[in-house]
Design a protein around this motif. Sequence first.
Motif, PDB file in Angstrom:
ATOM      1  N   GLY A 168       1.300  14.895  55.602  1.00 13.13           N
ATOM      2  CA  GLY A 168       0.375  15.552  56.641  1.00 13.13           C
ATOM      3  C   GLY A 168       0.953  17.413  56.650  1.00 13.13           C
ATOM      4  N   ALA A 169       1.557  17.490  55.529  1.00  9.35           N
ATOM      5  CA  ALA A 169       2.861  19.231  54.813  1.00  9.35           C
ATOM      6  C   ALA A 169       1.270  20.238  55.236  1.00  9.35           C
ATOM      7  CB  ALA A 169       3.185  19.115  54.007  1.00  9.35           C
ATOM      8  N   GLU A 170       1.397  21.288  55.600  1.00 10.84           N
ATOM      9  CA  GLU A 170       0.373  22.502  55.856  1.00 10.84           C
ATOM     10  C   GLU A 170       0.708  22.832  54.148  1.00 10.84           C
ATOM     11  OE1 GLU A 170       0.690  24.863  59.138  1.00 10.84           O
ATOM     12  OE2 GLU A 170       0.015  23.439  60.577  1.00 10.84           O
ATOM     13  N   SER A 171       1.683  22.966  53.549  1.00 11.62           N
ATOM     14  CA  SER A 171       1.800  23.518  52.686  1.00 11.62           C
ATOM     15  C   SER A 171       3.478  23.121  52.039  1.00 11.62           C
ATOM     16  CB  SER A 171       2.350  25.418  52.547  1.00 11.62           C
ATOM     17  OG  SER A 171       2.990  25.663  53.674  1.00 11.62           O
ATOM     18  N   VAL A 172       3.398  22.755  50.291  1.00 10.51           N
ATOM     19  CA  VAL A 172       4.564  22.564  49.919  1.00 10.51           C
ATOM     20  C   VAL A 172       4.681  23.266  48.497  1.00 10.51           C
ATOM     21  CG1 VAL A 172       5.898  20.413  48.430  1.00 10.51           C
ATOM     22  CG2 VAL A 172       4.118  20.109  50.637  1.00 10.51           C
ATOM     23  N   SER A 173       6.223  24.276  48.823  1.00 10.88           N
ATOM     24  CA  SER A 173       6.531  24.931  47.623  1.00 10.88           C
ATOM     25  C   SER A 173       7.476  24.525  46.859  1.00 10.88           C
ATOM     26  CB  SER A 173       6.442  26.910  48.373  1.00 10.88           C
ATOM     27  OG  SER A 173       7.731  26.480  48.972  1.00 10.88           O
ATOM     28  N   SER A 174       8.102  25.050  46.310  1.00 13.66           N
ATOM     29  CA  SER A 174       8.657  24.802  44.952  1.00 13.66           C
ATOM     30  C   SER A 174       9.155  26.438  44.229  1.00 13.66           C
ATOM     31  CB  SER A 174       9.070  23.430  44.206  1.00 13.66           C
ATOM     32  OG  SER A 174       7.812  23.646  43.351  1.00 13.66           O
ATOM     33  N   GLU A 175      10.396  26.161  43.257  1.00 13.32           N
ATOM     34  CA  GLU A 175      10.521  27.151  42.853  1.00 13.32           C
ATOM     35  C   GLU A 175      12.566  26.606  42.260  1.00 13.32           C
ATOM     36  OE1 GLU A 175      11.484  30.887  44.861  1.00 13.32           O
ATOM     37  OE2 GLU A 175      12.770  30.257  45.994  1.00 13.32           O
ATOM     38  N   GLU A 176      12.430  27.404  40.938  1.00 15.90           N
ATOM     39  CA  GLU A 176      13.083  28.117  40.195  1.00 15.90           C
ATOM     40  C   GLU A 176      14.680  28.509  40.591  1.00 15.90           C
ATOM     41  OE1 GLU A 176      15.214  27.207  35.958  1.00 15.90           O
ATOM     42  OE2 GLU A 176      12.799  25.509  36.314  1.00 15.90           O
ATOM     43  N   ARG A 177      15.331  28.322  41.047  1.00 15.92           N
ATOM     44  CA  ARG A 177      16.494  29.467  40.602  1.00 15.92           C
ATOM     45  C   ARG A 177      17.860  29.590  40.264  1.00 15.92           C
ATOM     46  NH1 ARG A 177      20.956  29.071  44.520  1.00 15.92           N
ATOM     47  NH2 ARG A 177      20.596  27.265  45.789  1.00 15.92           N
ATOM     48  N   LYS A 178      19.247  30.426  40.103  1.00 15.21           N
ATOM     49  CA  LYS A 178      19.568  29.829  39.594  1.00 15.21           C
ATOM     50  C   LYS A 178      20.919  30.147  40.220  1.00 15.21           C
ATOM     51  CE  LYS A 178      18.617  29.808  34.293  1.00 15.21           C
ATOM     52  NZ  LYS A 178      18.863  30.613  33.253  1.00 15.21           N
ATOM     53  N   ASP A 179      22.706  30.189  39.995  1.00 14.38           N
ATOM     54  CA  ASP A 179      23.241  30.331  40.919  1.00 14.38           C
ATOM     55  C   ASP A 179      25.211  31.309  39.841  1.00 14.38           C
ATOM     56  OD1 ASP A 179      25.254  29.305  39.308  1.00 14.38           O
ATOM     57  OD2 ASP A 179      26.059  27.447  41.222  1.00 14.38           O
ATOM     58  N   GLU A 180      25.139  31.936  40.464  1.00 20.28           N
ATOM     59  CA  GLU A 180      26.411  32.600  39.409  1.00 20.28           C
ATOM     60  C   GLU A 180      26.764  32.468  38.186  1.00 20.28           C
ATOM     61  OE1 GLU A 180      28.889  31.186  42.641  1.00 20.28           O
ATOM     62  OE2 GLU A 180      26.952  32.089  42.696  1.00 20.28           O
ATOM     63  N   LYS A 181      27.127  31.276  38.155  1.00 15.83           N
ATOM     64  CA  LYS A 181      27.248  30.449  36.886  1.00 15.83           C
ATOM     65  C   LYS A 181      26.278  29.819  36.255  1.00 15.83           C
ATOM     66  CE  LYS A 181      31.502  28.792  39.408  1.00 15.83           C
ATOM     67  NZ  LYS A 181      32.585  27.775  39.719  1.00 15.83           N
ATOM     68  N   GLY A 182      24.673  30.155  36.715  1.00 16.59           N
ATOM     69  CA  GLY A 182      24.217  29.375  35.601  1.00 16.59           C
ATOM     70  C   GLY A 182      23.269  28.280  35.820  1.00 16.59           C
ATOM     71  N   GLN A 183      23.949  27.462  36.992  1.00 18.13           N
ATOM     72  CA  GLN A 183      23.474  26.266  37.582  1.00 18.13           C
ATOM     73  C   GLN A 183      22.280  26.309  38.020  1.00 18.13           C
ATOM     74  OE1 GLN A 183      25.624  23.339  37.176  1.00 18.13           O
ATOM     75  NE2 GLN A 183      23.633  22.164  38.354  1.00 18.13           N
ATOM     76  N   VAL A 184      20.831  25.794  37.300  1.00 18.43           N
ATOM     77  CA  VAL A 184      20.141  25.889  37.726  1.00 18.43           C
ATOM     78  C   VAL A 184      19.686  24.663  39.206  1.00 18.43           C
ATOM     79  CG1 VAL A 184      17.561  25.055  37.182  1.00 18.43           C
ATOM     80  CG2 VAL A 184      19.294  25.830  35.943  1.00 18.43           C
ATOM     81  N   TYR A 186      16.018  22.860  41.911  1.00 15.12           N
ATOM     82  CA  TYR A 186      15.161  23.579  42.537  1.00 15.12           C
ATOM     83  C   TYR A 186      15.164  23.177  43.993  1.00 15.12           C
ATOM     84  CZ  TYR A 186      13.505  21.248  37.796  1.00 15.12           C
ATOM     85  OH  TYR A 186      13.156  21.392  36.640  1.00 15.12           O
ATOM     86  N   VAL A 187      14.342  24.372  44.561  1.00 21.85           N
ATOM     87  CA  VAL A 187      14.004  24.653  45.967  1.00 21.85           C
ATOM     88  C   VAL A 187      13.438  24.365  45.915  1.00 21.85           C
ATOM     89  CG1 VAL A 187      14.569  26.534  47.530  1.00 21.85           C
ATOM     90  CG2 VAL A 187      16.050  26.707  45.347  1.00 21.85           C
ATOM     91  N   TYR A 188      12.251  23.568  47.099  1.00 18.83           N
ATOM     92  CA  TYR A 188      11.761  22.729  47.867  1.00 18.83           C
ATOM     93  C   TYR A 188      11.550  23.533  49.360  1.00 18.83           C
ATOM     94  CZ  TYR A 188      11.781  19.480  44.159  1.00 18.83           C
ATOM     95  OH  TYR A 188      11.672  19.144  42.838  1.00 18.83           O
ATOM     96  N   GLU A 189      10.312  23.466  49.691  1.00 18.78           N
ATOM     97  CA  GLU A 189       9.753  24.200  51.391  1.00 18.78           C
ATOM     98  C   GLU A 189       8.924  23.632  51.704  1.00 18.78           C
ATOM     99  OE1 GLU A 189       9.906  27.744  54.013  1.00 18.78           O
ATOM    100  OE2 GLU A 189      10.709  28.521  52.338  1.00 18.78           O
TER     101      GLU A 189
END
Length: 238
Positions: A168-184, A186-189
């Motif tokens: 029932g979501a109005e929107s679903v977004s996803s992206e990839e980010r890395k921390d200071e150590k290069g750890q990958v 996935y971020v979802y909203e």
Amino acid sequence: MATIFSPSAVHSSTTNTPKPPLTPPLSKPHLTIPPSKPPQNFNLATTLAATALATTILTTSPPSLATDYTLYYGTASSAANYGGFGGNSDKKASAEYTYDVPEGWKEKLVSKIQKGTNGTDSEFYNPKKKSEKEYLTFLLGFPKLAPKEVILNNLALSDVDLQDLIAGAESVSSEERKDEKGQVYYVYEINGTGAHSLISVTCANNKLFAHFVNAPAPEWNRDQETLRHIHESFKTVV
């Protein structure tokens, strides 16, 4: 013998009689009334009160709206080692992940059944609204991340609430980010009609970690800054 008066003479005497000049009425003088002045002591009292108020406004600090946090150390232990049995009970020494917990939030005791079925390892909630919460799940046997869409679908398979929110979501977004150590990560909203969810997923130590921050829409609108902070605070200890 009768005397005869000339009509012209009568008329002349009548019309030629001079009339006295009319004197215009005297105008009344206009009196100017000066505005009344307030008593001197009233002006002084008003000035002192205004000065005191201004001083109070300038010297009084606004109330702090900052939220304090406690850093939580998670061990991602299996159901067999739940509670420290069969392993190191010092969470900080054996931690595999960390995240911030807002001041005042309560820890929910995770049962062995929860840990064994959907991999829930830790959970905290706002006692004022228990559906405003953060929790972490983990699964074994994931050396690396799969595509973002696959990961989200797999998470929903073991979480009915997440399934309903996505459906029932109005929107679903996803992206990839890395921390200071290069750890990958996935971020979802997920922006639902009645709730909001932030999810951060990563792989470490052959495990898939998923950190969830969920809140009903009213609490999301009120506490968005705090909820985004705890979402972004999650990281693995590699």
